[in-house]
Enzyme design. Structure first.
Site, mmCIF file in Angstrom:
data_model
loop_
_atom_site.group_PDB
_atom_site.id
_atom_site.type_symbol
_atom_site.label_atom_id
_atom_site.label_comp_id
_atom_site.label_asym_id
_atom_site.label_seq_id
_atom_site.Cartn_x
_atom_site.Cartn_y
_atom_site.Cartn_z
ATOM 1 N N ASN A 32 101.928 -54.463 44.182
ATOM 2 C CA ASN A 32 102.401 -53.079 44.016
ATOM 3 C C ASN A 32 102.678 -52.392 45.353
ATOM 4 O O ASN A 32 103.025 -51.204 45.388
ATOM 5 C CB ASN A 32 101.423 -52.251 43.172
ATOM 6 C CG ASN A 32 100.057 -52.128 43.835
ATOM 7 O OD1 ASN A 32 99.883 -52.504 44.994
ATOM 8 N ND2 ASN A 32 99.091 -51.605 43.099
ATOM 9 N N GLY A 36 100.185 -53.929 50.972
ATOM 10 C CA GLY A 36 100.988 -54.993 51.579
ATOM 11 C C GLY A 36 102.392 -54.506 51.928
ATOM 12 O O GLY A 36 102.740 -53.352 51.719
ATOM 13 N N SER A 114 84.290 -62.835 47.693
ATOM 14 C CA SER A 114 83.944 -62.494 49.069
ATOM 15 C C SER A 114 82.464 -62.766 49.331
ATOM 16 O O SER A 114 81.628 -62.677 48.417
ATOM 17 C CB SER A 114 84.222 -61.006 49.268
ATOM 18 O OG SER A 114 83.618 -60.541 50.444
ATOM 19 N N TYR A 138 82.630 -52.363 46.809
ATOM 20 C CA TYR A 138 83.621 -53.441 46.988
ATOM 21 C C TYR A 138 83.022 -54.801 46.609
ATOM 22 O O TYR A 138 83.587 -55.549 45.804
ATOM 23 C CB TYR A 138 84.102 -53.459 48.451
ATOM 24 C CG TYR A 138 84.840 -54.728 48.812
ATOM 25 C CD1 TYR A 138 86.125 -54.971 48.330
ATOM 26 C CD2 TYR A 138 84.242 -55.713 49.613
ATOM 27 C CE1 TYR A 138 86.789 -56.147 48.648
ATOM 28 C CE2 TYR A 138 84.904 -56.884 49.923
ATOM 29 C CZ TYR A 138 86.177 -57.103 49.437
ATOM 30 O OH TYR A 138 86.827 -58.276 49.728
ATOM 31 N N LYS A 142 83.712 -57.593 43.217
ATOM 32 C CA LYS A 142 83.967 -59.041 43.261
ATOM 33 C C LYS A 142 82.993 -59.768 42.329
ATOM 34 O O LYS A 142 83.373 -60.690 41.596
ATOM 35 C CB LYS A 142 83.824 -59.545 44.704
ATOM 36 C CG LYS A 142 84.867 -58.971 45.653
ATOM 37 C CD LYS A 142 86.252 -59.472 45.299
ATOM 38 C CE LYS A 142 87.343 -58.869 46.130
ATOM 39 N NZ LYS A 142 88.689 -59.269 45.723
ATOM 40 N N ARG A 216 79.393 -63.434 62.414
ATOM 41 C CA ARG A 216 80.217 -63.706 61.242
ATOM 42 C C ARG A 216 80.830 -65.100 61.341
ATOM 43 O O ARG A 216 80.974 -65.656 62.423
ATOM 44 C CB ARG A 216 81.366 -62.685 61.132
ATOM 45 C CG ARG A 216 80.904 -61.244 60.938
ATOM 46 C CD ARG A 216 80.359 -61.013 59.538
ATOM 47 N NE ARG A 216 79.928 -59.637 59.330
ATOM 48 C CZ ARG A 216 78.690 -59.183 59.574
ATOM 49 N NH1 ARG A 216 77.759 -60.008 60.037
ATOM 50 N NH2 ARG A 216 78.376 -57.932 59.353
ATOM 51 N N ARG A 276 76.719 -49.585 61.738
ATOM 52 C CA ARG A 276 77.304 -48.978 60.538
ATOM 53 C C ARG A 276 76.407 -49.323 59.362
ATOM 54 O O ARG A 276 75.955 -50.468 59.249
ATOM 55 C CB ARG A 276 78.699 -49.557 60.257
ATOM 56 C CG ARG A 276 79.767 -49.026 61.161
ATOM 57 C CD ARG A 276 81.103 -49.577 60.790
ATOM 58 N NE ARG A 276 81.111 -51.044 60.773
ATOM 59 C CZ ARG A 276 82.207 -51.781 60.802
ATOM 60 N NH1 ARG A 276 83.383 -51.209 60.839
ATOM 61 N NH2 ARG A 276 82.133 -53.094 60.782
ATOM 62 N N GLY A 278 75.141 -50.744 56.032
ATOM 63 C CA GLY A 278 75.642 -51.781 55.128
ATOM 64 C C GLY A 278 76.115 -53.055 55.815
ATOM 65 O O GLY A 278 76.380 -54.042 55.143
ATOM 66 N N ASP A 279 76.233 -53.051 57.156
ATOM 67 C CA ASP A 279 76.678 -54.269 57.848
ATOM 68 C C ASP A 279 75.512 -55.247 57.956
ATOM 69 O O ASP A 279 74.517 -54.948 58.635
ATOM 70 C CB ASP A 279 77.145 -53.942 59.276
ATOM 71 C CG ASP A 279 78.610 -53.574 59.344
ATOM 72 O OD1 ASP A 279 79.316 -53.773 58.345
ATOM 73 O OD2 ASP A 279 79.039 -53.088 60.406
HETATM 74 N N1 LIG Z 1 90.545 -60.449 54.674
HETATM 75 C C1 LIG Z 1 89.309 -60.948 54.523
HETATM 76 O O1 LIG Z 1 88.626 -61.259 55.498
HETATM 77 C C2 LIG Z 1 88.743 -61.175 53.130
HETATM 78 C C3 LIG Z 1 87.412 -61.633 53.025
HETATM 79 C C4 LIG Z 1 86.889 -61.842 51.743
HETATM 80 C C5 LIG Z 1 87.672 -61.620 50.623
HETATM 81 N N2 LIG Z 1 88.954 -61.156 50.762
HETATM 82 C C6 LIG Z 1 89.742 -60.923 49.560
HETATM 83 O O2 LIG Z 1 90.980 -61.612 49.680
HETATM 84 C C7 LIG Z 1 92.016 -60.908 49.001
HETATM 85 C C8 LIG Z 1 93.202 -60.731 49.908
HETATM 86 O O3 LIG Z 1 92.786 -60.062 51.112
HETATM 87 P P1 LIG Z 1 93.842 -59.670 52.221
HETATM 88 O O4 LIG Z 1 93.103 -59.588 53.507
HETATM 89 O O5 LIG Z 1 95.029 -60.539 52.131
HETATM 90 O O6 LIG Z 1 94.206 -58.178 51.751
HETATM 91 P P2 LIG Z 1 95.606 -57.388 51.818
HETATM 92 O O7 LIG Z 1 95.262 -55.941 51.713
HETATM 93 O O8 LIG Z 1 96.401 -57.833 52.993
HETATM 94 O O9 LIG Z 1 96.343 -57.865 50.482
HETATM 95 C C9 LIG Z 1 96.037 -57.341 49.225
HETATM 96 C C10 LIG Z 1 97.348 -57.088 48.512
HETATM 97 O O10 LIG Z 1 97.071 -56.677 47.164
HETATM 98 C C11 LIG Z 1 97.978 -55.656 46.806
HETATM 99 N N3 LIG Z 1 97.357 -54.934 45.692
HETATM 100 C C12 LIG Z 1 96.184 -54.265 45.689
HETATM 101 N N4 LIG Z 1 95.917 -53.797 44.466
HETATM 102 C C13 LIG Z 1 96.936 -54.179 43.650
HETATM 103 C C14 LIG Z 1 97.224 -54.001 42.281
HETATM 104 N N5 LIG Z 1 96.404 -53.332 41.476
HETATM 105 N N6 LIG Z 1 98.355 -54.547 41.777
HETATM 106 C C15 LIG Z 1 99.210 -55.236 42.577
HETATM 107 N N7 LIG Z 1 98.994 -55.423 43.893
HETATM 108 C C16 LIG Z 1 97.858 -54.899 44.435
HETATM 109 C C17 LIG Z 1 98.185 -54.859 48.075
HETATM 110 O O11 LIG Z 1 99.409 -54.131 48.064
HETATM 111 C C18 LIG Z 1 98.184 -55.959 49.138
HETATM 112 O O12 LIG Z 1 99.483 -56.455 49.396
HETATM 113 C C19 LIG Z 1 91.386 -59.602 48.521
HETATM 114 O O13 LIG Z 1 91.047 -59.748 47.160
HETATM 115 C C20 LIG Z 1 90.145 -59.466 49.372
HETATM 116 O O14 LIG Z 1 89.139 -58.741 48.706
HETATM 117 C C21 LIG Z 1 89.500 -60.929 51.996
#
Ligand SMILES: NC(=O)c1ccc[n+]([C@@H]2O[C@H](COP(=O)([O-])OP(=O)(O)OC[C@H]3O[C@@H](n4cnc5c(N)ncnc54)[C@H](O)[C@@H]3O)[C@@H](O)[C@H]2O)c1
Length: 317
Positions: A32, A36, A114, A138, A142, A216, A276, A278-279
């Protein structure tokens, strides 16, 4: 395979969609664009702009061989301020998506979970049998999706793999890490090095770790993408999987900043701040189960390669 990739305009989703396309799969990218960017969606994918919770929209896309579900709001601090937004987006919308997928007969679902589900753990590395205890809404979102998925698998509705990533990092040149707002250490440090921000805040230097800063487990996004493809195939033999994705090696914030200095030749300007809330002090994955179930081990050689790839990609922005 015909694969639905949600969140494909984001960091990890775009990288994984690109890998699936390279492997010859057909990708429908659903996002959406709340976070992104349209130009991050691989050109070879069919892009659909919309909410994952839009049952009519998802149903109109037909059946898939698998769905890889990345779409979510990802900022733990924001989830502390407005938990309802996170439960609505990450939980309610995920189950609407699942309803539509079950109805269309999609058999496999790979979910971005996560290490946030573990909360504050003392013993490292963390394996999947550890009791979960999220410290933020958050992390709780998950865990709630994971639990629903286990019930759905048990009732024969859809097979699923919940992949608990530790810290996604690195980048491919085509898909730089580009969160807005950026909350992750390596891109923030690289932006401080190239003068895009004044300094990097280091939160807490009095943790019970080797140098007092948080530790980490940084895993290359290309390795995460590879694990997702393996998870789709592993669901031929498993109804339900819950797996860590990490390297088994932890790095402190100061060790990451040393790596940034080695890679860029420049010092990161820092400002020391209080901890912070929660970290956790440390989060390092046991990778034994993912190795066993997926035959997956990270190919990246370690932190310097992760930082070097992130640096190359960051300079394209
Ligand atoms: N980046 C990290 O280190 C990390 C660590 C653990 C878990 N995750 C999980 O991995 C996944 C991807 O992370 P990322 O870093 O690529 O995040 P990101 O924010 O780059 O990508 C998430 C995408 O989801 C889209 N989005 C959000 N809600 C939506 C909805 N309801 N409908 C349609 N699109 C929607 C956003 O527009 C975005 O493009 C997430 O679920 C995040 O929780 C990420």
């Amino acid at each position: 395979m015909r694969v639905l990739v949600t969140g494909a305009a984001g960091f990890i989703g775009s990288t994984t969609a690109e890998l699936l396309l390279d492997l010859g799969d057909e990708v429908v990218a659903l996002d959406n664009l709340v976070r992104g960017r349209r130009d991050n969606v691989p050109a070879r994918a069919v892009f659909v702009e919309g909410d994952v919770g839009d049952v009519d929209l998802v149903s109109s896309l037909g059946a898939f061989d698998a769905c890889v579900h990345f779409a979510a709001r990802i900022e733990p601090a924001d989830s502390m301020r407005e938990p309802e937004t996170f439960f609505a987006n990450n939980v309610a919308q995920s189950f609407s998506l699942l309803e539509a997928l079950v109805r269309s007969g999609t058999p496999k679902f790979v979910f971005s979970s996560s290490c946030a589900v573990y909360g504050n753990q003392v013993e490292m590395p963390i394996d999947e049998s550890r009791a979960t205890s999220p410290h933020s809404p958050y992390g709780e979102t998950k865990l709630m999706v994971e639990q629903g998925l286990r019930w759905m698998a048990q009732r024969g509705r859809i097979r699923s793999a919940s992949l608990r990533y530790f810290n996604a990092a690195g980048s491919t040149l085509a898909h730089p890490e580009r969160h807005d707002p950026e909350i992750h250490l390596i891109p923030l440090a690289l932006d401080a090095v190239r003068g895009r921000r004044e300094f990097l805040s280091v939160y807490g230097t009095d943790y019970p770790t080797r140098d007092g800063t948080c530790v980490r487990d940084y895993v290359h996004v290309s390795d995460l993408a590879d694990a997702h493809v393996r998870a789709i195939h592993a669901l031929d033999h498993h109804d339900s999987l819950t797996l860590n994705l990490g390297t088994g090696t932890g790095s402190s914030i100061f060790e990451v900043l040393d790596s940034v200095r080695r890679v860029t030749g420049r010092e990161v300007p820092i400002r020391l701040e209080d901890r912070r809330p929660g970290d956790p002090a440390e989060a390092v994955a046991s990778q034994l189960l993912s190795r066993e179930r997926l035959g997956w081990t990270p190919r990246s050689s370690g932190l310097d390669e992760i930082v070097a790839d992130a640096w190359s990609a960051r300079q394209t922005l």
